[in-house]
Scaffold this active site. Structure first.
Site, PDB file in Angstrom:
ATOM      1  N   ARG A 164       0.817  -1.212   0.000  1.00  0.00           N
ATOM      2  CA  ARG A 164       0.000   0.000   0.000  1.00  0.00           C
ATOM      3  C   ARG A 164       0.854   1.267   0.000  1.00  0.00           C
ATOM      4  NH1 ARG A 164      -2.532  -3.699  -0.956  1.00  0.00           N
ATOM      5  NH2 ARG A 164      -4.558  -4.351  -0.180  1.00  0.00           N
ATOM      6  N   SER A 232     -11.293  -0.582   2.811  1.00  0.00           N
ATOM      7  CA  SER A 232     -10.491  -0.842   4.002  1.00  0.00           C
ATOM      8  C   SER A 232      -9.966   0.476   4.567  1.00  0.00           C
ATOM      9  CB  SER A 232      -9.322  -1.762   3.664  1.00  0.00           C
ATOM     10  OG  SER A 232      -9.791  -2.985   3.148  1.00  0.00           O
ATOM     11  N   GLU A 323      -5.653   4.212   6.108  1.00  0.00           N
ATOM     12  CA  GLU A 323      -5.260   4.059   4.710  1.00  0.00           C
ATOM     13  C   GLU A 323      -5.655   5.276   3.858  1.00  0.00           C
ATOM     14  OE1 GLU A 323      -6.215   0.883   1.163  1.00  0.00           O
ATOM     15  OE2 GLU A 323      -5.625   0.120   3.125  1.00  0.00           O
TER      16      GLU A 323
END
Length: 330
Positions: A164, A232, A323
């Site tokens: 990520r 998420s 995130e």
């Protein structure tokens, strides 16, 4: 390109925030990228680029110029024997692109099906799902470098992909992606390491795997068009093996740098499903997702996320990291 005052971002983000930017415009041609970058400098305002708005948090008022990436189109180069190249413009819808490519019998992207957003946003956070990351199929991209004020080509090595993460997060705002080229190996080899994919009937086809992935996603993640969310909300934390061994019964997966834990498992076992502040809530069905029950504001989401972080840290000694990117925070 038409610049709009008090540009409405409300329909341009998957969480459903009510938000307006001081200025905004849709970018439909490559030449307009440099134009809007130069315009933001003249106005002395930060520039943010949005694709589908699926990984960002927005304030009610954003003092900035927002460029909505809307350059579309894609093509296939199948001239090589051992691979196929797909070049897609940054404004292409990622789920639609994957569906079209996979539906044509081309394998390699099926595990990444259904991830909301645009092609240009995909390399920023190195999107990934079901055992595949974008970096696994990435060849190179073209972007406008705001520091050098020219178009540049970045290779896989240049992008410094990690879980990520990418060079674009190390240098936020420097690069504006215009197109991405993907490399799909042939013959195709399906990646079936995740539960729900291992038992697919033989012979597998890319479309069969894609449909299984979409079915899995539908059971886990709420549809943002029905219940606003950014997917998420927290990264799965990576800890040392020694730390993991002090956490009995916690599932973990070996990875580079240690053991990857499930952020959703941590939140769930901290008893936080359904936790709510205003209209922002931890989803009852999947603890990794924060949802908008109507009119959630950025302060509500931030307060909820901070409470989740504190309570998970207090129970397990593990610190979660959000995130999505918060625009206007820097």
């Amino acid at each position: 390109m038409r610049l709009t005052d008090y540009f409405d971002l409300s329909p341009r983000n998957s969480f459903g925030f009510s938000s307006r930017a001081r200025y905004g415009a849709e970018v439909t041609r490559v030449e307009e990228i440099a134009e809007i970058a130069q315009l933001s400098e003249r106005l002395d305002l930060p520039l943010y680029v949005l694709g589908g708005g699926s990984n960002c948090l927005l304030p009610e008022r954003l003092r900035a110029v927002v460029a909505v990436m809307a350059i579309e189109g894609w093509c296939v180069d199948d001239s090589a024997e051992d691979h196929i190249k797909i070049t897609a413009q940054a404004g292409e819808d990622w789920p639609s692109l994957v569906a079209q490519i996979t539906g044509a019998g081309l394998g390699g992207l099926e595990n990444l099906a259904g991830i909301p957003g645009t092609v240009g946003a995909a390399p920023i956070q190195n999107i990934g799902a079901y055992g595949v990351e974008l970096s696994d199929v990435f060849a190179h991209l073209t972007a406008y470098d705001r520091k050098e004020k020219r178009m540049v080509t970045l290779t896989k090595a240049d992008c410094r992909f990690a879980y990520r993460h990418s060079v674009f997060k190390d240098h936020p705002g420097r690069y504006i992606v215009s197109e991405v080229t993907l490399r799909l190996s042939r013959p195709w080899t399906p990646i079936l390491s995740y539960a729900g994919l291992r038992d697919l009937p033989q012979p597998q086809r890319p479309e069969t795997v894609m449909q299984a992935v979409l079915a899995q996603r539908a059971t886990k993640l709420p549809d943002w068009r029905v219940l606003g969310n950014v997917g998420s909300f927290f990264h799965n934390p990576v800890v040392t093996e020694e730390t993991w061994r002090t956490l009995p019964e916690m599932p973990g997966h070996p990875t580079d740098g240690g053991v990857k834990l499930s952020a959703g498992w941590l939140i769930d076992h901290a008893g936080l499903k359904g936790l709510r502040i205003g209209d922002a809530a931890v989803h009852e069905g999947h603890a990794l997702v924060i949802v908008n029950h109507g009119q959630a504001t950025l302060p509500e989401v931030q307060a909820l996320a901070n409470q989740v972080i504190r309570r998970v840290r207090a129970k397990f000694g593990v610190t979660l990291v959000p995130e999505p990117i918060t625009l206007g925070s820097g």
